[in-house]
Design an enzyme around this catalytic site. Structure first.
Site, PDB file in Angstrom:
ATOM      1  N   PHE A 177     -14.425  -3.203   0.768  1.00 55.21           N
ATOM      2  CA  PHE A 177     -15.455  -2.172   0.612  1.00 55.21           C
ATOM      3  C   PHE A 177     -15.576  -1.681  -0.824  1.00 55.21           C
ATOM      4  CE2 PHE A 177     -14.022  -1.574   5.161  1.00 55.21           C
ATOM      5  CZ  PHE A 177     -14.984  -2.446   5.658  1.00 55.21           C
ATOM      6  N   SER A 202      -5.248   4.647   5.519  1.00 60.53           N
ATOM      7  CA  SER A 202      -4.953   3.216   5.426  1.00 60.53           C
ATOM      8  C   SER A 202      -4.477   2.804   4.038  1.00 60.53           C
ATOM      9  CB  SER A 202      -6.201   2.399   5.795  1.00 60.53           C
ATOM     10  OG  SER A 202      -6.675   2.784   7.062  1.00 60.53           O
ATOM     11  N   ARG A 210       0.832  -1.213   0.000  1.00 62.48           N
ATOM     12  CA  ARG A 210       0.000   0.000   0.000  1.00 62.48           C
ATOM     13  C   ARG A 210       0.862   1.256   0.000  1.00 62.48           C
ATOM     14  NH1 ARG A 210      -2.228   0.911   6.003  1.00 62.48           N
ATOM     15  NH2 ARG A 210      -0.818  -0.405   7.178  1.00 62.48           N
ATOM     16  N   HIS A 253      -5.636  -3.764   2.034  1.00 61.34           N
ATOM     17  CA  HIS A 253      -5.991  -4.695   3.113  1.00 61.34           C
ATOM     18  C   HIS A 253      -6.698  -5.941   2.571  1.00 61.34           C
ATOM     19  CE1 HIS A 253      -5.039  -1.056   5.231  1.00 61.34           C
ATOM     20  NE2 HIS A 253      -5.230  -1.585   6.410  1.00 61.34           N
ATOM     21  N   ASP A 259      -8.508  -7.912  12.141  1.00 54.89           N
ATOM     22  CA  ASP A 259      -9.801  -7.266  11.892  1.00 54.89           C
ATOM     23  C   ASP A 259     -10.894  -8.318  11.697  1.00 54.89           C
ATOM     24  OD1 ASP A 259      -9.201  -4.617  12.157  1.00 54.89           O
ATOM     25  OD2 ASP A 259      -8.872  -4.253  10.029  1.00 54.89           O
ATOM     26  N   GLU A 300     -18.770   4.407  -0.704  1.00 57.58           N
ATOM     27  CA  GLU A 300     -17.996   3.788  -1.776  1.00 57.58           C
ATOM     28  C   GLU A 300     -18.749   3.789  -3.105  1.00 57.58           C
ATOM     29  OE1 GLU A 300     -18.741   2.338   1.168  1.00 57.58           O
ATOM     30  OE2 GLU A 300     -16.825   2.463   2.238  1.00 57.58           O
ATOM     31  N   ARG A 308      -2.079  -5.006   3.563  1.00 60.76           N
ATOM     32  CA  ARG A 308      -1.850  -4.154   4.727  1.00 60.76           C
ATOM     33  C   ARG A 308      -0.431  -4.271   5.263  1.00 60.76           C
ATOM     34  NH1 ARG A 308      -1.614  -4.467  10.246  1.00 60.76           N
ATOM     35  NH2 ARG A 308      -2.663  -2.782  11.362  1.00 60.76           N
TER      36      ARG A 308
HETATM   37  C1  LIG Z   1     -18.495   0.118   4.307  1.00 61.08           C
HETATM   38  C2  LIG Z   1     -17.322   0.498   5.115  1.00 61.08           C
HETATM   39  N1  LIG Z   1     -16.461   1.431   4.652  1.00 61.08           N
HETATM   40  C3  LIG Z   1     -15.372   1.750   5.381  1.00 61.08           C
HETATM   41  C4  LIG Z   1     -15.120   1.150   6.568  1.00 61.08           C
HETATM   42  C5  LIG Z   1     -13.846   1.465   7.343  1.00 61.08           C
HETATM   43  N2  LIG Z   1     -14.122   2.177   8.585  1.00 61.08           N
HETATM   44  C6  LIG Z   1     -14.187   1.552   9.776  1.00 61.08           C
HETATM   45  S1  LIG Z   1     -14.618   2.560  11.032  1.00 61.08           S
HETATM   46  C7  LIG Z   1     -14.703   3.904   9.986  1.00 61.08           C
HETATM   47  C8  LIG Z   1     -15.106   5.237  10.509  1.00 61.08           C
HETATM   48  C9  LIG Z   1     -16.423   5.165  11.186  1.00 61.08           C
HETATM   49  O1  LIG Z   1     -16.771   6.379  11.736  1.00 61.08           O
HETATM   50  P1  LIG Z   1     -18.043   6.456  12.663  1.00 61.08           P
HETATM   51  O2  LIG Z   1     -19.197   5.787  12.006  1.00 61.08           O
HETATM   52  O3  LIG Z   1     -18.228   7.882  13.031  1.00 61.08           O
HETATM   53  O4  LIG Z   1     -17.643   5.544  13.907  1.00 61.08           O
HETATM   54  P2  LIG Z   1     -17.101   5.960  15.358  1.00 61.08           P
HETATM   55  O5  LIG Z   1     -16.669   7.394  15.321  1.00 61.08           O
HETATM   56  O6  LIG Z   1     -18.246   5.777  16.279  1.00 61.08           O
HETATM   57  O7  LIG Z   1     -15.978   5.025  15.660  1.00 61.08           O
HETATM   58  C10 LIG Z   1     -14.395   3.522   8.674  1.00 61.08           C
HETATM   59  C11 LIG Z   1     -14.354   4.422   7.521  1.00 61.08           C
HETATM   60  C12 LIG Z   1     -16.040   0.182   7.011  1.00 61.08           C
HETATM   61  N3  LIG Z   1     -15.855  -0.493   8.164  1.00 61.08           N
HETATM   62  N4  LIG Z   1     -17.128  -0.122   6.278  1.00 61.08           N
END
Ligand SMILES: Cc1ncc(C[n+]2csc(CCOP(=O)(O)OP(=O)(O)O)c2C)c(N)n1
Ligand SMILES: [Mg+2]
Lengths: 312, 275
Positions: A80, A34, A8, A105, A113, A55, A163
């Site tokens: 994703f 990431s 990456r 990843h 994960d 996405e 990753r």
């Molecule tokens: C469909 C999808 N896209 C991207 C991710 C990667 N990802 C994991 S957590 C996150 C941020 C989430 O933010 P939020 O919903 O505000 O959660 P919190 O602040 O409560 O941790 C991302 C982009 C994912 N898990 N699923």
């Protein structure tokens, strides 16, 4: 020990290097830290489009940009990108718009994960789309070299990166990397091991073990799954008479599928496929995952022996 | 569930915060920030409202709780351990091979988990399915869902938002953990969402805005949800990502990073654990 690096990072470096071309734009879906598109974002915020955690939106924004003469690079985790598969199919591949998707990843090697993040089907599904070039390089140098060639492609692409850090193979050898051309890393005559991504390193280790057992194995880094280097595969099938494929991906439809499909109508030889056996992963360390899924070098060694034993 | 008092709920949340820090520290991975922001709501829901049976996690007529932001699993596991669905020893299996505490909450692995999450934007639709099932069954069980504010950017959330109102699902209850931070940065930088309560009301939901760390307000909001029966209800909870650990609070770096050895010591002392 060779230098260690994550593919990456090669992607992130390439985007930065491509920035001289003012038509290059970068699309993010809240995973730039990431996928490493953040290198580009920091240097060129005006050409970086944040699509939020969306996405499907990102893929089609990319298609619109491509149709307007830009060269969009969109990245998120491999898994994703799959949410936007139909956008990729109907909005990108069908009109043959040059959107370049990078899924980081990928594979079970992504580790703790767990299964929701471990894409083991991305290579298979993107390979089914007409016009789409599919790549899965094994080190940061080849990742950068392949990414640098994408603006010339003129059509869409999908590249899986990983990753975790893996050994670097191509320092000073970037000129050997061409989209669509496999690289023969080790030459041998008894069996050809064709691998991609993280499993290239396992294949090299397997070849060493096989050598100690008196078996001479070819190892190929098949970083491009589509278009497939059929010429190389046929010549190796001819020379070695047995083939093993190895990938951190489902045994269904990925590199193993591609090679089998090619050989069955050209030069069928005994063949074994190393890959995830039609199951989901779970949370574990990267190396633990490879062991659990049967993707380590010793699994490749056993598969090579099975393939050789099946020679007529 | 028996009535837990406000102070008992607060004490439960403090204990869970300690476990969240320990789990992510042990794994040297995972998501402390969003676990610490959601935890007060999870404690109130489990301690005060959810009709579930720890002895029979798969009891068909249980209320459902769907943690759609499945990366914030340490918070969920800590609550499940407090409730007795899993043991405190199980928490050591977080992100460990074979462990019930998978990186993202998983219904196949962990008792008490109703949905296998990890991909954002999926839980509200799933919760709607559970709500429709309850209606067809003629059951009074509810379907509770929690999403993140970043997660709200997924288009599928709004597909669910629209259809849940169309189907008048009064048994669907949603919490939005509005901590203002997502993966890469503040939501304000990544994708501005402007007036979040107005968005939900314009879709037809019953909306209430609260301080997601004030146990009185949380319990009040849960009771308010019970009064809404003709349409889905959403509680917009204003929270602080990393709440309770000073160096994690409102710090995007602790979305997906574990505390170091020294940081753990500091976090635990801030949470009232003597060294
Ligand atoms: C469909 C999808 N896209 C991207 C991710 C990667 N990802 C994991 S957590 C996150 C941020 C989430 O933010 P939020 O919903 O505000 O959660 P919190 O602040 O409560 O941790 C991302 C982009 C994912 N898990 N699923
Ligand atoms: Mg958030």
């Amino acid at each position: 020990m060779s230098r260690m690096a994550a593919t990456r990072d090669g992607y992130g470096d390439a985007l930065l290097a491509l920035a001289d071309n003012p038509k290059v734009v970068v699309l993010e879906a809240d995973l730039g830290k990431s996928t490493k598109s953040l290198y580009f974002r920091k240097a060129h915020p005006e050409r970086t489009i944040s699509c939020g955690i969306g996405e499907q939106n990102m893929l089609l924004v990319g298609a619109g940009l491509a149709s307007s003469g830009f060269i969009p690079f969109a990245s998120t985790f491999a898994i994703f990108t799959e949410r936007a598969f139909e956008q990729m199919r109907n909005g990108v591949a069908r009109p043959n718009l040059a959107v370049h998707v990078c899924g980081s990843h990928g594979g079970t090697h992504t580790g703790t994960d767990g299964s929701s993040a471990q894409s083991i089907e991305d290579l298979a599904i993107y390979r089914t789309l007409p016009n789409v070039v599919v790549m899965h390089p094994c080190d940061d140098v080849s990742t950068k070299a392949l990414t640098m060639q994408l603006p010339e492609l003129g059509g869409p692409s999908y590249m899986r990166t990983a990753r975790n850090k893996t050994p670097v193979l191509y320092d000073g050898r970037e000129n050997e990397i061409k989209i669509g051309k496999g690289v023969e890393l080790i030459e041998g005559k008894d069996v050809a091991i064709i691998a991609c991504g993280v499993l290239v390193h396992e294949a090299i280790a397997a070849a060493k073990t096989l050598e100690e057992a008196g078996v001479s194995a070819t190892v190929v880094d098949m970083h491009t799954l589509k278009p497939l280097d059929g010429e190389l595969i046929e010549s190796l099938a001819e020379k070695c008479g047995a083939v093993v494929t190895a990938e951190d991906h489902s045994i269904i439809g990925g590199l193993g599928g591609a090679v089998a499909e090619h050989l069955i109508s050209t030069r069928p030889v005994p063949m074994e496929r190393i890959g995830v056996q039609d199951r989901f992963g779970e949370s574990a360390g990267a190396e633990e995952m490879l062991e659990m899924m049967g993707l380590k070098s010793h699994h490749i060694v056993d598969a090579a022996k099975r393939a050789i034993a099946r020679k007529a | 569930m028996g009535e837990m008092s406000i102070s008992e709920l607060e004490e439960m949340a403090r204990k869970c915060r300690i476990e969240i820090c320990k789990m992510t520290h042990r794994a040297q991975a995972g998501h402390p920030g969003g676990s610490l922001s959601e935890i007060d709501i999870l404690c109130a829901l489990y301690g005060r409202r959810l009709r579930v049976q720890t002895s029979n996690p798969k009891w068909e007529d249980r209320d459902r709780f769907i943690l759609s932001k499945g990366h914030a699993s340490p918070g969920m596991y800590a609550v499940l351990a407090e409730m007795g669905f899993i043991s405190h020893a199980d928490l050591e299996s977080y992100r460990v091979k074979g462990g019930v505490c998978q990186g993202h909450v998983d219904m196949k692995w962990c008792p008490g988990v109703d949905f296998s999450a990890g991909s954002l934007g999926m839980g509200l639709s799933f919760g709607m399915g559970c709500a429709v099932a309850a209606r067809i069954d003629g059951s009074s069980r509810n379907s509770y869902v929690m999403i993140g504010d970043g997660e709200m950017q997924e288009g599928s959330i709004w597909e669910a938002a629209m259809s849940a109102v169309h189907h008048e699902l009064g048994n669907l209850k949603l919490f939005v953990d509005c901590n203002g931070i997502q993966n890469d940065d503040f939501c304000e930088v990544q994708m501005r969402m402007f007036d979040i309560p107005a968005k939900w009301s314009s879709f037809g939901w019953a909306v209430k805005v609260i301080d997601g760390h004030n146990m009185n307000e949380i319990v009040g909001a849960i009771e308010w949800m019970d009064t809404i029966s003709d349409r889905p209800a959403v509680v917009i909870a204003n929270t602080v990502k990393g709440k309770g650990v000073s160096f994690m609070e409102n710090n995007p770096a602790f979305h997906g990073a574990a505390p170091s050895d020294e940081q753990l010591v500091q976090a635990l002392s801030e949470l009232g654990v003597s060294a």
